[in-house]
Design a protein around this motif. Structure first.
Motif, PDB file in Angstrom:
ATOM      1  N   CYS A 166      22.942  16.579  11.164  1.00 13.05           N
ATOM      2  CA  CYS A 166      23.192  18.021  11.009  1.00 13.05           C
ATOM      3  C   CYS A 166      24.106  18.524  12.119  1.00 13.05           C
ATOM      4  CB  CYS A 166      21.873  18.791  11.038  1.00 13.05           C
ATOM      5  SG  CYS A 166      20.788  18.522   9.626  1.00 13.05           S
ATOM      6  N   MET A 167      23.840  18.059  13.334  1.00  8.49           N
ATOM      7  CA  MET A 167      24.661  18.450  14.481  1.00  8.49           C
ATOM      8  C   MET A 167      26.106  18.011  14.286  1.00  8.49           C
ATOM      9  SD  MET A 167      21.772  17.244  17.218  1.00  8.49           S
ATOM     10  CE  MET A 167      22.806  17.079  18.658  1.00  8.49           C
ATOM     11  N   LEU A 168      26.297  16.759  13.871  1.00  2.31           N
ATOM     12  CA  LEU A 168      27.653  16.232  13.722  1.00  2.31           C
ATOM     13  C   LEU A 168      28.420  16.959  12.623  1.00  2.31           C
ATOM     14  CD1 LEU A 168      29.716  14.105  14.619  1.00  2.31           C
ATOM     15  CD2 LEU A 168      28.762  12.567  12.895  1.00  2.31           C
ATOM     16  N   LEU A 169      27.784  17.142  11.469  1.00  2.00           N
ATOM     17  CA  LEU A 169      28.457  17.818  10.355  1.00  2.00           C
ATOM     18  C   LEU A 169      28.796  19.264  10.702  1.00  2.00           C
ATOM     19  CD1 LEU A 169      26.283  16.434   7.418  1.00  2.00           C
ATOM     20  CD2 LEU A 169      28.670  15.847   7.912  1.00  2.00           C
ATOM     21  N   GLY A 170      27.943  19.894  11.508  1.00  2.42           N
ATOM     22  CA  GLY A 170      28.197  21.278  11.884  1.00  2.42           C
ATOM     23  C   GLY A 170      29.237  21.433  12.975  1.00  2.42           C
ATOM     24  N   GLU A 171      29.272  20.478  13.907  1.00  2.00           N
ATOM     25  CA  GLU A 171      30.135  20.625  15.079  1.00  2.00           C
ATOM     26  C   GLU A 171      31.533  20.030  14.905  1.00  2.00           C
ATOM     27  OE1 GLU A 171      29.543  22.370  17.719  1.00  2.00           O
ATOM     28  OE2 GLU A 171      27.456  22.860  17.285  1.00  2.00           O
ATOM     29  N   LEU A 172      31.738  19.158  13.929  1.00  2.00           N
ATOM     30  CA  LEU A 172      33.056  18.537  13.760  1.00  2.00           C
ATOM     31  C   LEU A 172      34.162  19.561  13.537  1.00  2.00           C
ATOM     32  CD1 LEU A 172      32.357  15.310  11.649  1.00  2.00           C
ATOM     33  CD2 LEU A 172      33.488  15.417  13.878  1.00  2.00           C
ATOM     34  N   THR A 173      33.857  20.633  12.834  1.00  2.00           N
ATOM     35  CA  THR A 173      34.876  21.650  12.559  1.00  2.00           C
ATOM     36  C   THR A 173      34.892  22.761  13.607  1.00  2.00           C
ATOM     37  OG1 THR A 173      33.327  22.840  11.108  1.00  2.00           O
ATOM     38  CG2 THR A 173      34.807  21.243  10.078  1.00  2.00           C
ATOM     39  N   ASN A 174      33.991  22.664  14.595  1.00  2.00           N
ATOM     40  CA  ASN A 174      33.865  23.748  15.564  1.00  2.00           C
ATOM     41  C   ASN A 174      35.112  23.972  16.416  1.00  2.00           C
ATOM     42  OD1 ASN A 174      32.785  24.848  18.405  1.00  2.00           O
ATOM     43  ND2 ASN A 174      31.459  25.589  16.763  1.00  2.00           N
ATOM     44  N   ALA A 234      31.178  22.532   2.266  1.00  2.00           N
ATOM     45  CA  ALA A 234      30.959  22.721   0.828  1.00  2.00           C
ATOM     46  C   ALA A 234      30.829  21.407   0.065  1.00  2.00           C
ATOM     47  CB  ALA A 234      32.097  23.546   0.226  1.00  2.00           C
ATOM     48  N   ILE A 235      31.325  20.303   0.653  1.00  2.00           N
ATOM     49  CA  ILE A 235      31.327  19.038  -0.087  1.00  2.00           C
ATOM     50  C   ILE A 235      30.531  17.952   0.648  1.00  2.00           C
ATOM     51  CG2 ILE A 235      32.755  17.210  -1.068  1.00  2.00           C
ATOM     52  CD1 ILE A 235      35.016  19.298  -1.324  1.00  2.00           C
ATOM     53  N   ILE A 236      30.984  17.551   1.835  1.00  2.00           N
ATOM     54  CA  ILE A 236      30.384  16.412   2.525  1.00  2.00           C
ATOM     55  C   ILE A 236      28.953  16.705   2.978  1.00  2.00           C
ATOM     56  CG2 ILE A 236      30.547  14.906   4.545  1.00  2.00           C
ATOM     57  CD1 ILE A 236      33.587  15.137   4.344  1.00  2.00           C
ATOM     58  N   ALA A 237      28.748  17.842   3.644  1.00  2.00           N
ATOM     59  CA  ALA A 237      27.416  18.151   4.186  1.00  2.00           C
ATOM     60  C   ALA A 237      26.333  18.218   3.108  1.00  2.00           C
ATOM     61  CB  ALA A 237      27.467  19.441   4.996  1.00  2.00           C
ATOM     62  N   PRO A 238      26.526  18.951   2.009  1.00  2.00           N
ATOM     63  CA  PRO A 238      25.460  18.989   0.992  1.00  2.00           C
ATOM     64  C   PRO A 238      25.097  17.611   0.452  1.00  2.00           C
ATOM     65  CG  PRO A 238      27.024  20.759   0.617  1.00  2.00           C
ATOM     66  CD  PRO A 238      27.615  19.884   1.677  1.00  2.00           C
ATOM     67  N   ILE A 239      26.105  16.762   0.242  1.00  2.00           N
ATOM     68  CA  ILE A 239      25.826  15.414  -0.275  1.00  2.00           C
ATOM     69  C   ILE A 239      24.989  14.616   0.721  1.00  2.00           C
ATOM     70  CG2 ILE A 239      26.878  13.206  -0.898  1.00  2.00           C
ATOM     71  CD1 ILE A 239      29.279  14.838  -1.984  1.00  2.00           C
ATOM     72  N   ILE A 257      17.363  23.220   7.195  1.00  2.00           N
ATOM     73  CA  ILE A 257      18.603  22.538   6.805  1.00  2.00           C
ATOM     74  C   ILE A 257      19.324  23.320   5.719  1.00  2.00           C
ATOM     75  CG2 ILE A 257      19.500  20.533   5.546  1.00  2.00           C
ATOM     76  CD1 ILE A 257      17.407  18.824   7.037  1.00  2.00           C
ATOM     77  N   TRP A 258      18.599  23.679   4.664  1.00  2.00           N
ATOM     78  CA  TRP A 258      19.247  24.323   3.524  1.00  2.00           C
ATOM     79  C   TRP A 258      19.532  25.795   3.766  1.00  2.00           C
ATOM     80  CZ3 TRP A 258      21.765  21.332   0.488  1.00  2.00           C
ATOM     81  CH2 TRP A 258      21.390  19.990   0.413  1.00  2.00           C
ATOM     82  N   ALA A 259      18.785  26.409   4.680  1.00  2.00           N
ATOM     83  CA  ALA A 259      19.118  27.780   5.073  1.00  2.00           C
ATOM     84  C   ALA A 259      20.480  27.818   5.752  1.00  2.00           C
ATOM     85  CB  ALA A 259      18.045  28.334   6.010  1.00  2.00           C
ATOM     86  N   VAL A 260      20.743  26.830   6.608  1.00  2.00           N
ATOM     87  CA  VAL A 260      22.053  26.760   7.282  1.00  2.00           C
ATOM     88  C   VAL A 260      23.154  26.440   6.277  1.00  2.00           C
ATOM     89  CG1 VAL A 260      23.421  25.498   8.978  1.00  2.00           C
ATOM     90  CG2 VAL A 260      21.078  26.172   9.534  1.00  2.00           C
ATOM     91  N   VAL A 261      22.875  25.519   5.343  1.00  2.00           N
ATOM     92  CA  VAL A 261      23.873  25.170   4.324  1.00  2.00           C
ATOM     93  C   VAL A 261      24.271  26.409   3.522  1.00  2.00           C
ATOM     94  CG1 VAL A 261      24.283  23.887   2.192  1.00  2.00           C
ATOM     95  CG2 VAL A 261      23.194  22.747   4.139  1.00  2.00           C
TER      96      VAL A 261
END
Length: 226
Positions: free
Chosen positions: A113-121, A164-169, A200-204
Motif C-alpha cells: 500500500c505504501m509503495l503504490l501510494g508513494e510512487l506517484t508522490n 485507477a488500474i494497478i493498485a485496485p488489481i 485499504i478500500w477507503a483510501v482506494v
C-alpha cells in the motif's frame, strides 16, 4: 506549503527505494509473519514502517494543524473537505503500519500500500509546486509554464495508471490473502484484518476525486492536439 511539498518528495523517494529493495530481497506474502524473514530484513522493514509513520505524523501536524490554524480567529484549525480526507488518510495509514508492527504479521500488505501510494508522490508534489508557482509573478514565465504543463501530464498519467488500474488489481489480491486464506486469518486477528481491508478500500475510493481531476488534465492535454 512549498517547503512541505519538498519534504514530501524527499520522504517518498527515500521510502520507495527502501521498499523496492525490501520486496526484491524477500518473497512477497501479504499475510506472512515478520519472523519468517532474516533478522536484518526484519530490522530494515521495521525502520521503513517507523520512518513512514513518523513522516505521516509530521505531515499532519504541519499541513493540517499548523497551516490551517489561525489563533486570531479560531481555537481549532479550519478544515476543508480535502483536508479532512488528507487527515483521515494519515490516521489510517499510521494505524495500519503501527498495528502490523504490533502483531508482527501482514507487514507486506502495508508495504505494498505504501509503495503504490508513494510512487506517484514526487510527481504529485511537483505538480502542486507548479500550481503555486503559476500564481506568482516571479515564477510563471514561458519556460516555467511549459515545465508545469509537462509535469502535469506526467503526473496525471502516472496517478491514474497506479490509482485507477494497478493498485485496485494488486489490492484485491491483498484482500484475498488477508481475509480469504487460513494464513491471513491466523496471522492477523480477524477484527484487525477487517479494519485493515476497510482502510485499504477507503483510501482506494478516496482517491476518486484526484482520479477525476487527473482525467480532466489528460483530456485537456489531448484536446490541444485533436
Amino acid at each position: 506549503e512549498a517547503a512541505a511539498s519538498c519534504a514530501s518528495i524527499c520522504h517518498s523517494t527515500t521510502l520507495c527505494v527502501g521498499l523496492i529493495v525490501a520486496f526484491l530481497t524477500q518473497k512477497y506474502d501479504p499475510a506472512g509473519r515478520m519472523d519468517q524473514a532474516p533478522k536484518w530484513w526484519q530490522d530494515f522493514v521495521d525502520a521503513l514502517l517507523q520512518f513512514c509513520t513518523g513522516y505521516m505524523i509530521y505531515d499532519a501536524i504541519i499541513n493540517i494543524f499548523w497551516l490551517r490554524w489561525d489563533p486570531a480567529t479560531s481555537l481549532l484549525p479550519v478544515l476543508g473537505e480535502d483536508d479532512k480526507l488528507f487527515l483521515g488518510h494519515h490516521i489510517m495509514t499510521s494505524l495500519y503500519m503501527t498495528s502490523s508492527r504490533v502483531v508482527q504479521a501482514g507487514h507486506m500488505s502495508a508495504m505494498i500500500c505504501m509503495l503504490l501510494g508513494e510512487l506517484t508522490n514526487p510527481l504529485h508534489n511537483m505538480f502542486m509546486l507548479g500550481e503555486v508557482a503559476m500564481k506568482l509573478d516571479c515564477c510563471n514565465g514561458p519556460s516555467a509554464q511549459q515545465i508545469h504543463s509537462l509535469v502535469s501530464v506526467a503526473f496525471a498519467a502516472m496517478y491514474n495508471l497506479f490509482r485507477a488500474i494497478i493498485a485496485p488489481i494488486m489490492l484485491v489480491y491483498v484482500t484475498y490473502c488477508l481475509l480469504f486464506t487460513k494464513k491471513g486469518r491466523t496471522n492477523v486477528p480477524l477484527p484487525l484484518n477487517i479494519l485493515w481491508n476497510l482502510m485499504i478500500w477507503a483510501v482506494v475510493f478516496g482517491s476518486g476525486s484526484w482520479i477525476v481531476k487527473c482525467h480532466g488534465i489528460l483530456l485537456d492535454f489531448m484536446a490541444q492536439y485533436s
